[in-house]
Design a protein around this motif. Structure first.
Motif, PDB file in Angstrom:
ATOM      1  N   GLU A  54      11.578  -0.436 -14.598  1.00 39.76           N
ATOM      2  CA  GLU A  54      12.704   0.488 -14.544  1.00 39.76           C
ATOM      3  C   GLU A  54      12.679   1.251 -13.212  1.00 39.76           C
ATOM      4  OE1 GLU A  54      12.732   2.650 -18.227  1.00 39.76           O
ATOM      5  OE2 GLU A  54      13.126   0.836 -19.373  1.00 39.76           O
ATOM      6  N   ASP A  55      12.432   2.553 -13.205  1.00 41.27           N
ATOM      7  CA  ASP A  55      12.432   3.285 -11.932  1.00 41.27           C
ATOM      8  C   ASP A  55      11.022   3.564 -11.410  1.00 41.27           C
ATOM      9  OD1 ASP A  55      11.723   5.097 -13.863  1.00 41.27           O
ATOM     10  OD2 ASP A  55      13.016   6.706 -13.129  1.00 41.27           O
ATOM     11  N   TRP A  56      10.022   2.915 -11.993  1.00 41.88           N
ATOM     12  CA  TRP A  56       8.629   3.096 -11.600  1.00 41.88           C
ATOM     13  C   TRP A  56       8.173   1.882 -10.798  1.00 41.88           C
ATOM     14  CZ3 TRP A  56       4.169   0.322 -12.926  1.00 41.88           C
ATOM     15  CH2 TRP A  56       2.954   0.966 -12.660  1.00 41.88           C
ATOM     16  N   ARG A  57       7.413   2.112  -9.712  1.00 44.45           N
ATOM     17  CA  ARG A  57       6.950   1.015  -8.863  1.00 44.45           C
ATOM     18  C   ARG A  57       5.510   1.266  -8.435  1.00 44.45           C
ATOM     19  NH1 ARG A  57       9.899  -2.516  -5.159  1.00 44.45           N
ATOM     20  NH2 ARG A  57       8.351  -3.486  -3.851  1.00 44.45           N
ATOM     21  N   MET A  58       4.698   0.210  -8.409  1.00 46.81           N
ATOM     22  CA  MET A  58       3.316   0.289  -7.945  1.00 46.81           C
ATOM     23  C   MET A  58       3.046  -0.895  -7.031  1.00 46.81           C
ATOM     24  SD  MET A  58      -0.252  -0.125 -10.000  1.00 46.81           S
ATOM     25  CE  MET A  58      -0.197  -1.885  -9.852  1.00 46.81           C
ATOM     26  N   GLU A  59       2.329  -0.675  -5.947  1.00 46.60           N
ATOM     27  CA  GLU A  59       1.951  -1.756  -5.044  1.00 46.60           C
ATOM     28  C   GLU A  59       0.453  -1.709  -4.812  1.00 46.60           C
ATOM     29  OE1 GLU A  59       4.274  -1.765  -1.497  1.00 46.60           O
ATOM     30  OE2 GLU A  59       6.150  -1.966  -2.596  1.00 46.60           O
ATOM     31  N   ALA A  60      -0.148  -2.883  -4.574  1.00 49.80           N
ATOM     32  CA  ALA A  60      -1.590  -2.963  -4.347  1.00 49.80           C
ATOM     33  C   ALA A  60      -1.878  -4.058  -3.325  1.00 49.80           C
ATOM     34  CB  ALA A  60      -2.301  -3.279  -5.653  1.00 49.80           C
ATOM     35  N   PRO A  61      -2.697  -3.765  -2.319  1.00 57.87           N
ATOM     36  CA  PRO A  61      -3.057  -4.794  -1.348  1.00 57.87           C
ATOM     37  C   PRO A  61      -3.973  -5.841  -1.985  1.00 57.87           C
ATOM     38  CG  PRO A  61      -4.342  -2.818  -0.963  1.00 57.87           C
ATOM     39  CD  PRO A  61      -3.345  -2.488  -2.045  1.00 57.87           C
ATOM     40  N   LEU A  62      -4.040  -6.998  -1.362  1.00 56.16           N
ATOM     41  CA  LEU A  62      -4.932  -8.057  -1.824  1.00 56.16           C
ATOM     42  C   LEU A  62      -6.373  -7.545  -1.754  1.00 56.16           C
ATOM     43  CD1 LEU A  62      -4.879 -11.010  -2.760  1.00 56.16           C
ATOM     44  CD2 LEU A  62      -5.257 -11.667  -0.387  1.00 56.16           C
ATOM     45  N   THR A  63      -7.160  -7.847  -2.762  1.00 54.01           N
ATOM     46  CA  THR A  63      -8.530  -7.344  -2.830  1.00 54.01           C
ATOM     47  C   THR A  63      -9.436  -8.045  -1.815  1.00 54.01           C
ATOM     48  OG1 THR A  63      -9.027  -8.925  -4.574  1.00 54.01           O
ATOM     49  CG2 THR A  63      -8.333  -6.721  -5.258  1.00 54.01           C
ATOM     50  N   ALA A  64     -10.498  -7.355  -1.425  1.00 53.84           N
ATOM     51  CA  ALA A  64     -11.407  -7.844  -0.382  1.00 53.84           C
ATOM     52  C   ALA A  64     -12.046  -9.184  -0.738  1.00 53.84           C
ATOM     53  CB  ALA A  64     -12.485  -6.804  -0.101  1.00 53.84           C
ATOM     54  N   ASP A  65     -12.400  -9.401  -2.006  1.00 52.61           N
ATOM     55  CA  ASP A  65     -13.040 -10.661  -2.372  1.00 52.61           C
ATOM     56  C   ASP A  65     -12.122 -11.855  -2.131  1.00 52.61           C
ATOM     57  OD1 ASP A  65     -11.388  -9.924  -4.545  1.00 52.61           O
ATOM     58  OD2 ASP A  65     -12.710 -10.846  -6.021  1.00 52.61           O
ATOM     59  N   LEU A  66     -10.827 -11.695  -2.391  1.00 53.95           N
ATOM     60  CA  LEU A  66      -9.901 -12.802  -2.144  1.00 53.95           C
ATOM     61  C   LEU A  66      -9.578 -12.939  -0.658  1.00 53.95           C
ATOM     62  CD1 LEU A  66      -7.495 -12.644  -5.208  1.00 53.95           C
ATOM     63  CD2 LEU A  66      -9.446 -14.163  -4.809  1.00 53.95           C
ATOM     64  N   VAL A  67      -9.486 -11.843   0.066  1.00 51.36           N
ATOM     65  CA  VAL A  67      -9.283 -11.912   1.514  1.00 51.36           C
ATOM     66  C   VAL A  67     -10.444 -12.687   2.132  1.00 51.36           C
ATOM     67  CG1 VAL A  67      -9.178 -10.593   3.658  1.00 51.36           C
ATOM     68  CG2 VAL A  67      -7.862  -9.833   1.672  1.00 51.36           C
ATOM     69  N   ASP A  68     -11.672 -12.381   1.731  1.00 51.48           N
ATOM     70  CA  ASP A  68     -12.847 -13.086   2.234  1.00 51.48           C
ATOM     71  C   ASP A  68     -12.813 -14.563   1.858  1.00 51.48           C
ATOM     72  OD1 ASP A  68     -13.813 -10.762   3.351  1.00 51.48           O
ATOM     73  OD2 ASP A  68     -15.263 -10.380   1.729  1.00 51.48           O
ATOM     74  N   TYR A  69     -12.484 -14.858   0.604  1.00 47.41           N
ATOM     75  CA  TYR A  69     -12.450 -16.242   0.135  1.00 47.41           C
ATOM     76  C   TYR A  69     -11.449 -17.080   0.947  1.00 47.41           C
ATOM     77  CZ  TYR A  69     -11.695 -20.361  -2.727  1.00 47.41           C
ATOM     78  OH  TYR A  69     -11.569 -21.659  -3.147  1.00 47.41           O
ATOM     79  N   PHE A  70     -10.294 -16.514   1.222  1.00 45.48           N
ATOM     80  CA  PHE A  70      -9.269 -17.237   1.966  1.00 45.48           C
ATOM     81  C   PHE A  70      -9.426 -17.085   3.485  1.00 45.48           C
ATOM     82  CE2 PHE A  70      -7.135 -16.824  -2.181  1.00 45.48           C
ATOM     83  CZ  PHE A  70      -6.893 -18.179  -2.414  1.00 45.48           C
ATOM     84  N   GLY A  71     -10.556 -16.550   3.909  1.00 49.27           N
ATOM     85  CA  GLY A  71     -10.850 -16.440   5.337  1.00 49.27           C
ATOM     86  C   GLY A  71      -9.910 -15.513   6.071  1.00 49.27           C
ATOM     87  N   GLY A  72      -9.406 -14.527   5.387  1.00 50.01           N
ATOM     88  CA  GLY A  72      -8.504 -13.569   6.016  1.00 50.01           C
ATOM     89  C   GLY A  72      -7.080 -14.070   6.157  1.00 50.01           C
ATOM     90  N   TRP A  73      -6.817 -15.314   5.749  1.00 53.93           N
ATOM     91  CA  TRP A  73      -5.468 -15.876   5.889  1.00 53.93           C
ATOM     92  C   TRP A  73      -4.575 -15.405   4.761  1.00 53.93           C
ATOM     93  CZ3 TRP A  73      -2.880 -19.786   2.888  1.00 53.93           C
ATOM     94  CH2 TRP A  73      -1.640 -20.140   3.424  1.00 53.93           C
TER      95      TRP A  73
END
Length: 92
Positions: free
Chosen positions: A71-90
């Motif tokens: 509805e009128d509520w929104r939340m955003e979250a960056p990609l977590t460090a473990d997945l950033v590391d797994y995907f090599g920062g890509w």
């Protein structure tokens, strides 16, 4: 019963992982396992999915909610460090 209302959009692939690509999924109803089941049925299981995907060396299920809108509520979250590391920062 209404359809699950899932939409998928490919956001890019990396040549080093020809069999993997980033995708954006939008759901309308959010049923349990909805995204996992529908992507697996389409031949594109989520990396690290122990139930619906092939074996993987991913640290965990590579499913991340970048944003949630209700509805009128929104939340955003960056990609977590473990997945950033797994995907090599890509990240596209």
């Amino acid at each position: 019963m209404p359809s699950c209302g899932t939409a998928f959009r490919a956001r890019g692939a990396r040549s080093a992982w020809a069999e993997r690509s980033w995708g954006e999924v939008t759901t309308r109803y959010g049923r349990r396992h909805q995204v996992r089941v529908q992507l697996a049925a389409a031949g594109a299981p989520i990396v690290g999915d122990p139930l619906y995907g092939p074996e993987s060396d991913a640290p965990r299920l590579a499913l991340h909610a970048q944003g949630v809108i209700w509805e009128d509520w929104r939340m955003e979250a960056p990609l977590t460090a473990d997945l950033v590391d797994y995907f090599g920062g890509w990240v596209p």
